[in-house]
Motif scaffolding. Sequence first.
Motif, PDB file in Angstrom:
ATOM      1  N   ARG A 157      -9.806  -6.397  11.467  1.00  0.00           N
ATOM      2  CA  ARG A 157      -9.362  -5.496  12.225  1.00  0.00           C
ATOM      3  C   ARG A 157     -10.123  -4.566  12.532  1.00  0.00           C
ATOM      4  O   ARG A 157     -11.095  -4.030  11.469  1.00  0.00           O
ATOM      5  N   GLU A 176      -5.731   6.961  11.240  1.00  0.00           N
ATOM      6  CA  GLU A 176      -6.162   6.344   9.841  1.00  0.00           C
ATOM      7  C   GLU A 176      -5.303   7.400   8.911  1.00  0.00           C
ATOM      8  O   GLU A 176      -5.097   8.466   8.941  1.00  0.00           O
ATOM      9  N   HIS A 177      -4.795   6.577   7.983  1.00  0.00           N
ATOM     10  CA  HIS A 177      -4.161   6.943   6.639  1.00  0.00           C
ATOM     11  C   HIS A 177      -2.977   7.596   7.402  1.00  0.00           C
ATOM     12  O   HIS A 177      -2.327   8.527   6.805  1.00  0.00           O
ATOM     13  N   ASP A 204      -0.493   5.192   8.443  1.00  0.00           N
ATOM     14  CA  ASP A 204       0.547   4.085   8.225  1.00  0.00           C
ATOM     15  C   ASP A 204       1.415   4.381   7.160  1.00  0.00           C
ATOM     16  O   ASP A 204       2.726   4.284   7.339  1.00  0.00           O
ATOM     17  N   CYS A 249      -1.443   0.291  -0.306  1.00  0.00           N
ATOM     18  CA  CYS A 249      -1.947   0.517   1.165  1.00  0.00           C
ATOM     19  C   CYS A 249      -0.500   0.331   2.008  1.00  0.00           C
ATOM     20  O   CYS A 249       0.410   0.303   1.720  1.00  0.00           O
ATOM     21  N   GLY A 250      -0.853   0.780   3.487  1.00  0.00           N
ATOM     22  CA  GLY A 250       0.169   0.663   4.158  1.00  0.00           C
ATOM     23  C   GLY A 250       0.314  -0.602   4.922  1.00  0.00           C
ATOM     24  O   GLY A 250      -0.252  -1.689   4.326  1.00  0.00           O
ATOM     25  N   ASP A 301      -3.197  -3.207   8.202  1.00  0.00           N
ATOM     26  CA  ASP A 301      -4.106  -4.117   8.159  1.00  0.00           C
ATOM     27  C   ASP A 301      -3.520  -5.471   8.332  1.00  0.00           C
ATOM     28  O   ASP A 301      -4.006  -6.538   9.269  1.00  0.00           O
ATOM     29  N   TYR A 324      -8.030   6.238  -2.875  1.00  0.00           N
ATOM     30  CA  TYR A 324      -7.210   5.910  -2.018  1.00  0.00           C
ATOM     31  C   TYR A 324      -5.607   6.287  -2.381  1.00  0.00           C
ATOM     32  O   TYR A 324      -5.156   6.900  -1.775  1.00  0.00           O
ATOM     33  N   GLY A 356     -10.055   2.895   5.418  1.00  0.00           N
ATOM     34  CA  GLY A 356      -9.839   3.606   4.339  1.00  0.00           C
ATOM     35  C   GLY A 356     -10.656   4.635   3.912  1.00  0.00           C
ATOM     36  O   GLY A 356     -10.408   5.624   3.463  1.00  0.00           O
TER      37      GLY A 356
END
Length: 382
Positions: free
Chosen positions: A26, A32-33, A35, A165-166, A169, A219, A333
């Motif tokens: 994607r 960004e960041h 989610d 992660c959120g 993606d 992250y 990320g």
Amino acid sequence: MDTKKVRETFREKFGTEGVLYFSPGRINLIGEHTDYNGGCVLPGAIDKGILAEIKPNGSGKVRAYALDLNDYAEFGLNEADKPAASWACYIFGVCREMQKRGAKLEGFDTVFSGDVPLGAGLSSSAALESTFGFALNEIFRLGFDKKELVLIGQKTEHNYCGVNCGIMDQFASLFGKEGHLIRLDCSTMEYEYVPFDPKGYRVVLVDSVTKHELVGSPYNKRRKSCENAVAAIAVKHPKVKFLADADMGMLEEVKGDISEEDYKRATYAIQENERLVNTCEALKKGDYETVGKNMYATHYGMSKLYEVSTEELDFLNDVAKECGVTGSRIMGGGFGGCTINVVPEDKYDAFIAAAVAKLKAKYGKEPKIYPVKISDGARRLG
Ligand code: GLA
């Protein structure tokens, strides 16, 4: 995408034929960041991804061959059988997360290959999870809907790959639609397809070829900082569950209660969510000048407040500015990977030439150039 090579290798390794599935990587225009902060994102699937041939093998074992790595892994479907190879953990994780949700999985054989560059911030790992999530769901008739597959992919990252992660993606990889970005509200999973056809502009990724690696990276630390800020704000404003529910005024009220670092991270996250909302408005009007300004502001925030950029990416952002690129920023990320650039047609060639020559002259690295084609999400190829 080398379908023929995957087919030949499958036949060679397993002496039979399976079914082919594909899921894409994607891009993300902005957001960004946001989610995991309960905000919105604006991703789209691309024409590069992971291709897998898969066939049930009537055993309790998964036998997997990673064509590009020339590596083989075999594992059972029990927790104790987690494979050693990190790539195999993604497949194992998807299986386990499905089983945790009651799926009756059986063993299968697979050969897979990808053309989504690894470590470039294009979500090769989500592409891998989505390929197997989508395929196993169909092959074994598990009955998950696509939103559940998104969560299965996300939980695979959390529980088997070490990245908190959120959902952006995996959502983009599963829900992608040709010619459209997805405006996704990550707190509710409500989404809307936004036609994306920037007439007079080209969208291109410039890969700094500095490896981006989220596993074991800061992250998770960024996410923790945001949670610290939310916890402090929620003391005074109990309705705030995520930074996306907060505003700068609320953050100022707790400035003295949190670390300076957490304050900087939270400032970025709150502002980025506001930028996303503003960018969506601008997109509706075809106002790419505003979209572009917001992208530069995101880059600044990711570099100076969230501190997930690199020297090379900051340099590429400066080159874009010098070349009159409308919008440019680090994508994904962070900690390496690509910039995403919205470039006026007539400035495209000069920009690409400058980016290649200048990064090479300064860092001895030749960037890779990926023109963006927004494409469909996960699917069976036959
Ligand atoms: C990575 C994560 C996503 C998202 C982005 C940053 O790609 O997997 O969930 O947080 O970083 O926007």
